[in-house]
Write a protein that holds these residues in place. Structure first.
Motif, PDB file in Angstrom:
ATOM      1  N   MET A   1     -21.900  19.493  22.313  1.00 52.02           N
ATOM      2  CA  MET A   1     -21.807  18.906  21.009  1.00 52.02           C
ATOM      3  C   MET A   1     -22.098  17.412  21.149  1.00 52.02           C
ATOM      4  N   GLU A   2     -22.923  16.887  20.246  1.00 50.04           N
ATOM      5  CA  GLU A   2     -23.233  15.465  20.220  1.00 50.04           C
ATOM      6  C   GLU A   2     -22.371  14.793  19.156  1.00 50.04           C
ATOM      7  N   THR A  34     -18.814  18.751  26.214  1.00 53.18           N
ATOM      8  CA  THR A  34     -18.764  20.197  26.399  1.00 53.18           C
ATOM      9  C   THR A  34     -17.297  20.586  26.361  1.00 53.18           C
ATOM     10  N   VAL A  35     -16.930  21.326  25.323  1.00 51.21           N
ATOM     11  CA  VAL A  35     -15.527  21.691  25.104  1.00 51.21           C
ATOM     12  C   VAL A  35     -15.464  23.190  24.841  1.00 51.21           C
ATOM     13  N   ALA A  41     -10.624  17.657  22.494  1.00 48.84           N
ATOM     14  CA  ALA A  41     -11.218  16.531  23.210  1.00 48.84           C
ATOM     15  C   ALA A  41     -10.744  15.251  22.536  1.00 48.84           C
ATOM     16  N   VAL A  42     -10.572  14.192  23.321  1.00 50.40           N
ATOM     17  CA  VAL A  42     -10.104  12.906  22.799  1.00 50.40           C
ATOM     18  C   VAL A  42     -11.165  11.859  23.103  1.00 50.40           C
ATOM     19  N   ILE A  43     -11.521  11.082  22.069  1.00 49.50           N
ATOM     20  CA  ILE A  43     -12.489   9.999  22.230  1.00 49.50           C
ATOM     21  C   ILE A  43     -11.791   8.689  21.893  1.00 49.50           C
ATOM     22  N   PRO A  89     -12.969  21.810  18.368  1.00 55.10           N
ATOM     23  CA  PRO A  89     -14.000  22.677  17.786  1.00 55.10           C
ATOM     24  C   PRO A  89     -13.560  24.145  17.786  1.00 55.10           C
ATOM     25  N   THR A  90     -14.011  24.847  16.773  1.00 60.05           N
ATOM     26  CA  THR A  90     -13.747  26.280  16.675  1.00 60.05           C
ATOM     27  C   THR A  90     -15.069  26.976  16.393  1.00 60.05           C
TER      28      THR A  90
END
Length: 99
Positions: A1-2, A34-35, A41-43, A89-90
């Motif tokens: 994912m971008e 990539t998750v 995911a944490v940004i 994400p799901t």
């Protein structure tokens, strides 16, 4: 994912006294992740560090030598902001086709 994360804010530190609208400060982070399905995911890392110093007081009196400090006030502010974004994400699965 971008992912592309943007944080735009009014930058009062660079504003001119004759302009009523401050310039816009921009911060941006782009990343590829990539998750696995359902994992989080944490940004972070888009940090804004601001130091402000303001001097206020009675006009004229605050600028007098030796006694000006009696008629003025100094304010120092320091702020540190870091938005942190959590993404989970799901994967949406298609239902089986009806026969």
């Amino acid at each position: 994912m971008e992912l592309s994360v943007k944080d735009n804010y009014p930058d009062w530190a660079r504003a001119r006294p004759d302009n009523t609208q401050p310039p816009i400060g921009k911060r941006e982070a782009k990343t590829n992740l990539t998750v696995k399905d359902g994992e989080t995911a944490v940004i972070g890392g888009i940090i804004r560090d601001e130091n402000r110093q303001v001097r206020e007081g009675w006009p004229g009196l605050m600028n007098m030598p030796l006694i000006g400090y009696l008629f003025s006030n100094k304010l120092k502010e320091k702020s540190l902001d870091e938005p942190i974004i959590f993404i989970t994400p799901t994967i949406v699965k298609r239902p089986p086709e009806a026969s």
